[in-house]
Write a protein that holds these residues in place. Sequence first.
Motif, mmCIF file in Angstrom:
data_model
loop_
_atom_site.group_PDB
_atom_site.id
_atom_site.type_symbol
_atom_site.label_atom_id
_atom_site.label_comp_id
_atom_site.label_asym_id
_atom_site.label_seq_id
_atom_site.Cartn_x
_atom_site.Cartn_y
_atom_site.Cartn_z
ATOM 1 N N GLU A 524 -24.466 -24.766 1.779
ATOM 2 C CA GLU A 524 -24.068 -24.235 0.473
ATOM 3 C C GLU A 524 -23.692 -22.757 0.584
ATOM 4 N N ASP A 525 -24.471 -22.010 1.364
ATOM 5 C CA ASP A 525 -24.162 -20.588 1.541
ATOM 6 C C ASP A 525 -22.833 -20.398 2.262
ATOM 7 N N LEU A 526 -22.541 -21.263 3.223
ATOM 8 C CA LEU A 526 -21.258 -21.192 3.929
ATOM 9 C C LEU A 526 -20.095 -21.395 2.960
ATOM 10 N N GLN A 527 -20.198 -22.432 2.141
ATOM 11 C CA GLN A 527 -19.107 -22.753 1.223
ATOM 12 C C GLN A 527 -18.909 -21.652 0.185
ATOM 13 N N THR A 528 -20.014 -21.059 -0.276
ATOM 14 C CA THR A 528 -19.907 -19.945 -1.217
ATOM 15 C C THR A 528 -19.267 -18.730 -0.552
ATOM 16 N N ALA A 529 -19.652 -18.474 0.712
ATOM 17 C CA ALA A 529 -19.128 -17.313 1.438
ATOM 18 C C ALA A 529 -17.628 -17.398 1.639
ATOM 19 N N LEU A 530 -17.104 -18.596 1.827
ATOM 20 C CA LEU A 530 -15.668 -18.761 2.039
ATOM 21 C C LEU A 530 -14.855 -18.473 0.779
ATOM 22 N N LYS A 531 -15.530 -18.386 -0.361
ATOM 23 C CA LYS A 531 -14.835 -18.106 -1.622
ATOM 24 C C LYS A 531 -15.146 -16.705 -2.155
ATOM 25 N N ALA A 532 -15.931 -15.947 -1.401
ATOM 26 C CA ALA A 532 -16.370 -14.637 -1.883
ATOM 27 C C ALA A 532 -15.267 -13.600 -1.752
ATOM 28 N N ASP A 533 -15.518 -12.429 -2.332
ATOM 29 C CA ASP A 533 -14.552 -11.326 -2.254
ATOM 30 C C ASP A 533 -14.974 -10.287 -1.224
ATOM 31 N N ARG A 534 -15.837 -10.689 -0.319
ATOM 32 C CA ARG A 534 -16.345 -9.798 0.723
ATOM 33 C C ARG A 534 -17.020 -10.646 1.794
ATOM 34 N N PRO A 535 -17.342 -10.076 2.936
ATOM 35 C CA PRO A 535 -18.048 -10.846 3.967
ATOM 36 C C PRO A 535 -19.481 -11.160 3.533
ATOM 37 N N THR A 536 -20.014 -12.242 4.101
ATOM 38 C CA THR A 536 -21.380 -12.652 3.806
ATOM 39 C C THR A 536 -22.140 -12.863 5.103
ATOM 40 N N LEU A 537 -23.221 -12.129 5.290
ATOM 41 C CA LEU A 537 -24.088 -12.326 6.444
ATOM 42 C C LEU A 537 -25.060 -13.460 6.119
ATOM 43 N N ILE A 538 -25.060 -14.502 6.951
ATOM 44 C CA ILE A 538 -25.954 -15.646 6.755
ATOM 45 C C ILE A 538 -26.921 -15.680 7.939
ATOM 46 N N ARG A 539 -28.121 -15.192 7.713
ATOM 47 C CA ARG A 539 -29.123 -15.112 8.774
ATOM 48 C C ARG A 539 -29.825 -16.463 8.922
ATOM 49 N N VAL A 540 -29.748 -17.005 10.127
ATOM 50 C CA VAL A 540 -30.356 -18.303 10.429
ATOM 51 C C VAL A 540 -31.333 -18.119 11.575
ATOM 52 N N THR A 541 -32.534 -18.656 11.428
ATOM 53 C CA THR A 541 -33.562 -18.545 12.466
ATOM 54 C C THR A 541 -33.905 -19.932 12.994
ATOM 55 N N PRO A 542 -34.604 -20.011 14.131
ATOM 56 C CA PRO A 542 -35.029 -21.313 14.644
ATOM 57 C C PRO A 542 -35.977 -22.061 13.709
ATOM 58 N N ASP A 543 -36.498 -21.395 12.681
ATOM 59 C CA ASP A 543 -37.422 -22.036 11.748
ATOM 60 C C ASP A 543 -36.712 -22.825 10.659
ATOM 61 N N ILE A 544 -35.387 -22.759 10.600
ATOM 62 C CA ILE A 544 -34.676 -23.509 9.578
ATOM 63 C C ILE A 544 -34.959 -24.991 9.746
ATOM 64 N N HIS A 545 -35.091 -25.716 8.630
ATOM 65 C CA HIS A 545 -35.455 -27.127 8.732
ATOM 66 C C HIS A 545 -34.487 -27.977 7.921
#
Length: 548
Positions: A524-545
């Motif tokens: 969801e964050d990826l899809q929102t970022a592709l429509k934003a008016d600026r870059p979006t940093l999406i921090r992902v860690t090995p703990d994501i489930h």
Amino acid sequence: MTATPSQTSNPAAQRTRPLGAQISHMLKDRGVTHIFGIPGVHNQEMYRGIEEAGLIHVLARHEQGAGFMADGYARASGRPGVCYVITGPGLCNIMTPMGQGYSDSVSMLVISSCLDEVAAKQGQLHQMKDQEIAAGTVCDWSHTALSAQAAYQLVDRAFTEFQTARKRPKHIQVPIRQLEGLAEAAPARPPARALPAQGEPAVWETLRNRLAASRRPIFIFGGGAAPQRDQMAADQKPDWLEAFRALGGASFATYAGRGVIPADDPLHFGSYLARPESAEVIGSADLVVAVGTSLSEVDLWRDHLGHRAELIRIDIDPEVLSDAQRGDIFVCGDAAGLAQGLPNGPLNTTWTAEEVAKAKARWRAQTDAERPGIVPLCDALKDAVPADTMYYSDMTQFAYVAKEVTPMDRPHHWHHPYGFGTLGYALPAAIGGAIARPGLPTVCIIGDYGFQYTMMELATAVELTLPLPIILWDNGKLGEIEDSMVRAQIAPNAVIQQNPDFLKLAEAFGANAKAPQTIKAFQEDLQTALKADRPTLIRVTPDIHSGD
């Protein structure tokens, strides 16, 4: 200099300007639209003509970033990426991107100023012992233009070689006094050059005969096998592809060659060429054809391809054809000529879709076991973004997994610092790629350590209002180096670092920041970022489930 007919009919072309300004006008005439760089007192004359010529300047925060932006722009557009840098430290800072571009066959033109005198005058600002030689160690060639005519000839030489030879960076330096001096306009643009001959008919006939007699042929396609981006539409397929798929031969792709053969081809082994077991598969072939690939260390991660049968190599670079993986038969020419060497109709081959599918499933599982938890993220990424997304990745474990398991249905859409292997490549390169493809999706994949090499370029992405998702794989360490040390029975040392708060850092630059805890939220964050008016940093860690 005598004016050409096209100049005499164009009043603007008759103007005498400082050479620095004339160079910008010449580049515009040669099809350049963007300049990447940083102005300084030693190259300010190169900036005099930028706006007048109608060029767009992209201000990087570091010359390394400017070089990577030009690299990413060139890979995305198929047109040369052009940089303006100052003497001394400016040139030194861009040498890492030049080395990367040389390794990965990127058309980049770096134009710098240089001091007028270095032998008899010491202690000058930005002084180096020999800029020309220094730059020449990481690019195709480096030359000094001591006159306007020399500068113009070198620019045209660079553009001609970008069209007709293996694409590699070039460096032109111009003394400051020459840049400041008045010069007539550059000559008119020369006609477009044709690609090299596609090989003698007898060689293609030999290939057809070998294939007709083969029962287990295998092809290996590199990045040079795909038509150049400036010569085809983004989703256009090579002329020879349909005939190749009808043959019934199997194939591999190097990392750079992904997408040349569609991922759904049942006899395509994908980009698992570096898996040790691939040598056994290739060893079972009775004919091997390598197209547009140097079969280098970073393609194979072993000394020998593994073939026992005859090897036929097709490549535009004569140096490649005489390397350690020397072919029994070779064609020095563009891969487009392959259409002349393929028989009509299917061959009676013994390859089966079942054996290919089993091997790919086995290698995918190995990849997942080696770096747990990343394969599901790669799948989620691929499912969340449009089909025409262009990816730029860095030297990070996320990318190492993705390069093997993420299928590509079109070439020239995944870019990585393959040979030189520079950290910090992905962010500025993705910025360049996004500039080259306005309105089309671009994604950056980078590790927590590599991000800190070029994170200041976030400011450039914010200034340009680029809708750029930056996937930051944060495992809090140099994970790949730690694993390598353990395998070598070395106690891991200097592989754990203290990271900043990446989310606050991104927000300080004016970017958006996200930290998804689930794979669904990641998508969801990826899809929102592709429509934003600026870059979006999406921090992902090995703990994501994978849960909700």
